[in-house]
Write a protein that holds these residues in place. Sequence first.
Motif, mmCIF file in Angstrom:
data_model
loop_
_atom_site.group_PDB
_atom_site.id
_atom_site.type_symbol
_atom_site.label_atom_id
_atom_site.label_comp_id
_atom_site.label_asym_id
_atom_site.label_seq_id
_atom_site.Cartn_x
_atom_site.Cartn_y
_atom_site.Cartn_z
ATOM 1 N N LYS A 85 0.822 -1.209 0.000
ATOM 2 C CA LYS A 85 0.000 0.000 0.000
ATOM 3 C C LYS A 85 0.858 1.262 0.000
ATOM 4 O O LYS A 85 0.429 2.312 -0.486
ATOM 5 N N ALA A 86 2.069 1.165 0.602
ATOM 6 C CA ALA A 86 2.893 2.367 0.701
ATOM 7 C C ALA A 86 4.370 2.034 0.782
ATOM 8 O O ALA A 86 4.763 0.992 1.324
ATOM 9 N N VAL A 87 5.165 2.945 0.254
ATOM 10 C CA VAL A 87 6.618 2.915 0.403
ATOM 11 C C VAL A 87 7.024 4.226 1.066
ATOM 12 O O VAL A 87 6.659 5.310 0.600
ATOM 13 N N LEU A 88 7.767 4.127 2.156
ATOM 14 C CA LEU A 88 8.256 5.292 2.886
ATOM 15 C C LEU A 88 9.746 5.431 2.611
ATOM 16 O O LEU A 88 10.489 4.455 2.708
ATOM 17 N N MET A 89 10.190 6.626 2.262
ATOM 18 C CA MET A 89 11.577 6.818 1.853
ATOM 19 C C MET A 89 12.241 7.960 2.599
ATOM 20 O O MET A 89 11.668 9.027 2.790
ATOM 21 N N ASP A 90 13.463 7.703 3.010
ATOM 22 C CA ASP A 90 14.312 8.724 3.604
ATOM 23 C C ASP A 90 14.700 9.747 2.535
ATOM 24 O O ASP A 90 14.637 9.470 1.333
ATOM 25 N N LEU A 91 15.134 10.926 2.978
ATOM 26 C CA LEU A 91 15.584 11.972 2.059
ATOM 27 C C LEU A 91 17.096 11.918 1.854
ATOM 28 O O LEU A 91 17.576 11.470 0.822
ATOM 29 N N ASP A 92 17.855 12.368 2.857
ATOM 30 C CA ASP A 92 19.315 12.450 2.726
ATOM 31 C C ASP A 92 19.944 11.079 2.546
ATOM 32 O O ASP A 92 19.793 10.191 3.386
ATOM 33 N N GLY A 93 20.663 10.923 1.442
ATOM 34 C CA GLY A 93 21.398 9.690 1.212
ATOM 35 C C GLY A 93 20.599 8.630 0.490
ATOM 36 O O GLY A 93 21.179 7.753 -0.148
ATOM 37 N N VAL A 278 3.429 -2.144 4.175
ATOM 38 C CA VAL A 278 4.220 -0.919 4.106
ATOM 39 C C VAL A 278 5.689 -1.285 4.280
ATOM 40 O O VAL A 278 6.034 -2.160 5.078
ATOM 41 N N LEU A 279 6.570 -0.632 3.534
ATOM 42 C CA LEU A 279 8.001 -0.814 3.772
ATOM 43 C C LEU A 279 8.695 0.535 3.757
ATOM 44 O O LEU A 279 8.197 1.513 3.196
ATOM 45 N N GLY A 280 9.845 0.582 4.413
ATOM 46 C CA GLY A 280 10.632 1.805 4.470
ATOM 47 C C GLY A 280 12.019 1.573 3.918
ATOM 48 O O GLY A 280 12.601 0.498 4.112
ATOM 49 N N ILE A 281 12.557 2.581 3.239
ATOM 50 C CA ILE A 281 13.886 2.495 2.619
ATOM 51 C C ILE A 281 14.795 3.541 3.247
ATOM 52 O O ILE A 281 14.459 4.722 3.285
ATOM 53 N N GLU A 282 15.948 3.105 3.730
ATOM 54 C CA GLU A 282 16.875 3.974 4.440
ATOM 55 C C GLU A 282 18.322 3.620 4.100
ATOM 56 O O GLU A 282 18.638 2.476 3.765
#
Length: 332
Positions: A85-93, A278-282
């Motif tokens: 349903k969603a992908v959460l992404m960091d900004l810097d890097g 949902v997953l997050g990318i860092e």
Amino acid sequence: MSLLKIVHIPDLGDIGSDSGFETLDATSDGRYSVGKSGVADIVTTGDKKVEFVSFGTHTLACVKSSVAFPVYYPVYPVILKRPLKAVLMDLDGTTVRSEEFWIWIIQMSVASLLGNPKFEFEEADMPFVSGHSVSEHLQYCIDKYCPGKSLEEARNYYFEHTHREMDEIMQGRGRDGAFTPAEGVKDFLRELKGMGIKIGLVTSGLYEKAYPEIVSAFKTLDMGDPKDFYDAIISAGFPLRKGSVGTLGELSPKPHPWLYSETCVVGLGIGFSERDRVLGIEDSGAGVCSVRLAGYTTIGIAGGNIIESGTRAVCNYFERDFADIMKIIKGV
């Protein structure tokens, strides 16, 4: 001490000797000790920012702070279900390559505190001057390089340098290559949109430094206004300074889970019960801890300080680039 064997931490996983984690006899605040009150094991990330306390059947994570008090969070089991349903992404890097720029700003701030314009960081400083909040970064530098200096003075120098350099960048005269879109990020973002997956942008950066980054990157990518593209954007808010009103952010950024939780639950309207879609990318150690403690599948992307900070074991996946991450999203 270093891990000599595989340690199983419930809802986190098996932590091996190559993880960068270390074992502890007790938490840094003395609250829990191995062998007492049902505690089976205690391990800490390599940068010692997060401690995991295993009770055999469940785990608590203690997020430490150099400027406040430790906070304990439950560690939740993570399961990835498709379709997402969603992908959460960091900004810097992760979305924008800008870590070197912000480390440079911190370095100049320390140089100003010391009255030494030739001051430079050591390689060992890198895990502690990226990925966390401004105050965390500066407090680390004060403790190591200029004891006795105040955090307030350091923050004043930081924002003085930031305002000057950001103004230069917006005028087209700034540091070359300060904000460069990550390789492959345009195609990745457009493909997510085409799949109907919501996209949230999450940063520990204060608004005044973070938003110009993404505006600059989107201009380079010819992708229009980021506010129109993203389904939610969350930053650490506005700095608290004398004569102005600040917002909550400096004591609750990554590795705390709140920025990711707020982006998903409030910004995207996806409740905690649906976190398995949902997953997050860092790319940073603080970031992957933040995603994992928020209860989401955690993907580390190469190029940041995940390996150096000893947080690789926090990631459910660790990938080289966005093409590999897309394969996970599609389940291929």
